[in-house]
Design an enzyme around this catalytic site. Structure first.
Site, short mmCIF file in Angstrom:
data_model
loop_
_atom_site.label_atom_id
_atom_site.label_comp_id
_atom_site.label_asym_id
_atom_site.label_seq_id
_atom_site.Cartn_x
_atom_site.Cartn_y
_atom_site.Cartn_z
N ASP A 1 0.87 -1.19 0.00
CA ASP A 1 0.00 0.00 0.00
C ASP A 1 0.90 1.24 0.00
O ASP A 1 1.77 1.38 0.87
CB ASP A 1 -0.87 -0.03 1.27
CG ASP A 1 -1.82 1.15 1.34
OD1 ASP A 1 -2.84 1.01 2.02
OD2 ASP A 1 -1.52 2.23 0.76
N GLU B 1 29.52 6.46 5.19
CA GLU B 1 29.38 5.03 5.43
C GLU B 1 29.79 4.27 4.20
O GLU B 1 30.25 3.14 4.27
CB GLU B 1 27.91 4.71 5.78
CG GLU B 1 27.63 3.24 6.12
CD GLU B 1 27.33 2.35 4.91
OE1 GLU B 1 27.19 1.14 5.10
OE2 GLU B 1 27.24 2.84 3.77
N CYS C 1 25.74 6.46 10.17
CA CYS C 1 25.16 7.77 9.82
C CYS C 1 25.64 8.90 10.73
O CYS C 1 25.20 10.04 10.58
CB CYS C 1 23.63 7.71 9.88
SG CYS C 1 22.91 6.39 8.92
N THR D 1 13.90 2.61 2.10
CA THR D 1 14.62 3.64 2.87
C THR D 1 16.03 3.85 2.31
O THR D 1 16.95 4.18 3.04
CB THR D 1 14.67 3.30 4.37
OG1 THR D 1 15.39 2.07 4.56
CG2 THR D 1 13.29 3.15 4.97
N SER E 1 17.21 -1.37 15.05
CA SER E 1 17.82 -0.06 14.77
C SER E 1 16.92 1.08 15.25
O SER E 1 17.40 2.10 15.76
CB SER E 1 18.17 0.10 13.29
OG SER E 1 17.02 0.29 12.50
N HIS F 1 18.06 13.02 13.17
CA HIS F 1 18.52 12.19 12.05
C HIS F 1 17.33 11.48 11.41
O HIS F 1 16.46 10.96 12.11
CB HIS F 1 19.56 11.18 12.57
CG HIS F 1 19.89 10.11 11.58
ND1 HIS F 1 20.29 10.39 10.29
CD2 HIS F 1 19.86 8.75 11.67
CE1 HIS F 1 20.50 9.27 9.65
NE2 HIS F 1 20.24 8.25 10.45
N LYS G 1 9.06 9.88 15.62
CA LYS G 1 9.25 8.93 16.72
C LYS G 1 10.27 9.48 17.72
O LYS G 1 10.10 9.38 18.93
CB LYS G 1 9.78 7.59 16.18
CG LYS G 1 8.79 6.77 15.36
CD LYS G 1 9.52 5.52 14.83
CE LYS G 1 8.72 4.74 13.82
NZ LYS G 1 7.66 3.92 14.41
N ASN H 1 17.20 8.23 2.39
CA ASN H 1 18.27 8.22 3.39
C ASN H 1 19.60 8.57 2.72
O ASN H 1 19.94 8.04 1.66
CB ASN H 1 18.36 6.83 4.06
CG ASN H 1 19.17 6.88 5.35
OD1 ASN H 1 19.72 7.92 5.72
ND2 ASN H 1 19.25 5.76 6.04
N SER I 1 24.11 3.94 13.55
CA SER I 1 23.97 2.57 14.04
C SER I 1 25.32 1.99 14.42
O SER I 1 26.34 2.35 13.87
CB SER I 1 23.35 1.70 12.96
OG SER I 1 22.02 2.06 12.75
N1 COA Z 1 -0.61 3.37 5.65
C1 COA Z 1 0.03 4.09 6.60
N2 COA Z 1 0.98 3.57 7.43
C2 COA Z 1 1.30 2.27 7.26
C3 COA Z 1 0.66 1.46 6.29
C4 COA Z 1 -0.34 2.07 5.46
N3 COA Z 1 -0.96 1.38 4.52
N4 COA Z 1 1.19 0.22 6.36
C5 COA Z 1 2.10 0.24 7.36
N5 COA Z 1 2.17 1.47 7.89
C6 COA Z 1 3.05 1.95 8.95
C7 COA Z 1 3.26 0.96 10.07
O1 COA Z 1 2.18 0.98 10.99
C8 COA Z 1 4.55 1.44 10.67
O2 COA Z 1 4.31 2.55 11.48
P1 COA Z 1 4.95 2.64 12.97
O3 COA Z 1 6.45 2.60 12.77
O4 COA Z 1 4.48 3.96 13.49
O5 COA Z 1 4.47 1.45 13.70
C9 COA Z 1 5.33 1.94 9.44
O6 COA Z 1 4.36 2.08 8.40
C10 COA Z 1 6.41 0.97 8.95
O7 COA Z 1 5.81 -0.28 8.83
P2 COA Z 1 6.58 -1.59 9.31
O8 COA Z 1 5.71 -2.76 9.08
O9 COA Z 1 7.16 -1.39 10.68
O10 COA Z 1 7.76 -1.57 8.22
P3 COA Z 1 8.83 -2.67 7.91
O11 COA Z 1 9.00 -3.63 9.01
O12 COA Z 1 8.53 -3.23 6.57
O13 COA Z 1 10.17 -1.81 7.76
C11 COA Z 1 11.90 -0.42 8.70
C12 COA Z 1 10.40 -0.54 8.38
C13 COA Z 1 12.23 1.01 9.08
C14 COA Z 1 12.26 -1.37 9.83
C15 COA Z 1 12.71 -0.80 7.41
O14 COA Z 1 12.40 0.09 6.37
C16 COA Z 1 14.20 -0.79 7.64
O15 COA Z 1 14.77 -1.76 8.12
N6 COA Z 1 14.90 0.33 7.24
C17 COA Z 1 16.34 0.44 7.38
C18 COA Z 1 16.77 0.70 8.81
C19 COA Z 1 16.41 2.04 9.33
O16 COA Z 1 16.12 2.94 8.58
N7 COA Z 1 16.43 2.18 10.65
C20 COA Z 1 16.10 3.42 11.31
C21 COA Z 1 16.89 3.71 12.53
S1 COA Z 1 18.59 3.96 12.16
#
Ligand code: COA
Length: 385
Positions: A31, A81, A113, A154, A203, A235, A244, A274, A306
């Protein structure tokens, strides 16, 4: 005697292509709201075959030098990085492309980062020793995860070059800073891997732990109370992460923080994706370019890399800073990117890891000032466009 040090100029560069995340969502059956709202991302910059951290970093720095010249620059610190060599600092070919004098030390900083913040602090230290020095700090990264992974949406690519000086035109770096380091395997990139290995959920947790611990250390070292901080840049590995972070900080400190104070900071990262070390400074650029008058405003900066190193520090925006900004240039760069479809993006992703044992000439693709020309005798070659 304490010296006033900070950011005198700040210029942005990014890669020449862009992928709309709606297209990625359609391709992988997600979605689109997950990317747009859940991650807070609309697009990501995608490097062409002749672009990397050197070409983006040099492009950003070129803009700075065109305005301010190279006099007094005796240090170039490139934070990344996504280094292009295990030994030679990526800043060395940048130094050559820019035609900087040989009387300039060049070194690379690395810690996921976070490292651009370490480079900024090191620059401040050098200028504290000799206020006539000006230090060129470059943050440049290509965020590359595996195709079809949860982290794929990302990715991104970008660079920020900052001229750090005494008596800066844009923002003064305040003395207090808060630091937190913990050995966490949330994201790393083994020497033999072109893509990062990531435990995404860990992370996010490590980042949120980092902000409260770095905040506490900032306060313990004389940092301003929360009600004296006017704006916040956190960041942004994806821009929703800033929300968050802001909520976690508010909860920790026990105050209600206005989320509107971070909205404008996401303007560039939503479209670039990113850019690891550059991301926090793109957030700062978006704030400076997008907010109304910030004269005298204190900006809280949270840097996270990280692995994990966190730092909370603050800047004070200088009166008249608007005349030093480059918002129109940055907008033009973003608009000039060539949109690619998912098939082309996947080709570019797959072609990014070159085997240095084979000489290659890269096709001329980018329209930036510099390009990665190919490999000869195992060494990367760069050229002006
Ligand atoms: N409409 C709106 N929001 C939606 C949605 C929709 N249709 N479907 C999912 N979401 C929201 C989820 O509820 C979640 O929100 P929340 O974080 O507030 O709970 C968000 O979208 C992400 O969904 P999630 O299922 O947690 O995503 P994911 O597990 O597929 O991956 C990361 C998300 C960030 C873990 C992934 O992109 C990643 O590993 N990125 C690289 C690491 C990174 O950037 N880390 C950050 C800290 S350094």
């Amino acid at each position: 005697m304490s010296v006033t040090v900070g950011i005198h100029d700040l210029a942005v560069a990014t890669a020449g292509h862009t992928l709309a995340l709606d297209a990625l969502a359609a391709y992988n059956g997600t979605d689109p709201g997950k990317y747009r709202v859940g991650l807070g991302q609309d697009q990501m910059s995608v490097p062409g075959p002749d672009e990397d951290i050197v070409t983006m970093g040099a492009a950003a720095a070129r803009a700075v030098l065109d305005r301010h010249g190279a006099d007094g620059i005796r240090t170039l610190l490139l934070a990344t990085e996504s280094g292009v060599d295990q030994s030679k600092a990526a800043g060395v070919p940048v130094h050559a492309l820019l035609g900087l004098p040989s009387t300039c030390r060049v070194v690379e900083f690395k810690q996921a980062c976070y490292s651009a913040t370490a480079a900024l602090q090191a620059a401040a230290g050098l200028i504290a020793r000799d206020r006539s020095e000006r230090v060129l700090v470059i943050a440049a990264d290509v965020a590359r995860y595996e195709l079809d992974s949860a982290a794929e949406a990302t990715q991104g690519a970008g660079a920020v070059a900052m001229l750090v000086t005494a008596d800066p035109a844009i923002a003064v770096l305040e003395h207090a800073t808060g630091i937190h380091t913990a050995d966490v395997d949330d994201f790393w990139r083994p020497n033999d891997s072109p893509t990062a290995v990531v435990d995404g959920k860990l992370s996010v947790e490590a980042y949120l732990d980092g902000i409260v611990r770095a905040w506490d250390d900032y306060r313990a070292h004389g940092g301003s109370p929360i009600d004296q901080i006017d704006r916040f840049c956190h960041h942004q590995p994806f821009t929703r992460m800033a929300v968050k972070a802001h909520r976690r900080l508010a909860e920790h400190v026990g105050v209600a923080l206005d989320e509107g104070l971070i909205d404008v900071t996401t303007g560039y990262n939503r479209r670039i994706g990113n850019s690891y070390t550059a991301s926090l400074y793109l957030a700062l650029a978006a704030l400076l370019d997008g907010a109304d008058d910030l004269d005298g405003a204190r900006v809280g900066m949270f840097s996270y890399g990280s692995g994990a190193v966190s730092e909370f520090f603050s800047l004070v925006v200088q009166p008249g800073y608007r005349s030093a900004l480059r918002g129109a240039e940055t907008e033009a760069l973003l608009a000039a990117r060539t949109p690619v479809d998912v098939a082309r993006y996947r080709e570019l992703h797959a072609g990014a890891a070159l085997d240095s044992r084979f000489d290659v000439d890269t096709p001329v693709d980018s329209r930036g000032p510099f390009r990665f020309a190919g490999i000869r005798g195992r060494a990367r070659r760069y050229a002006a466009n």
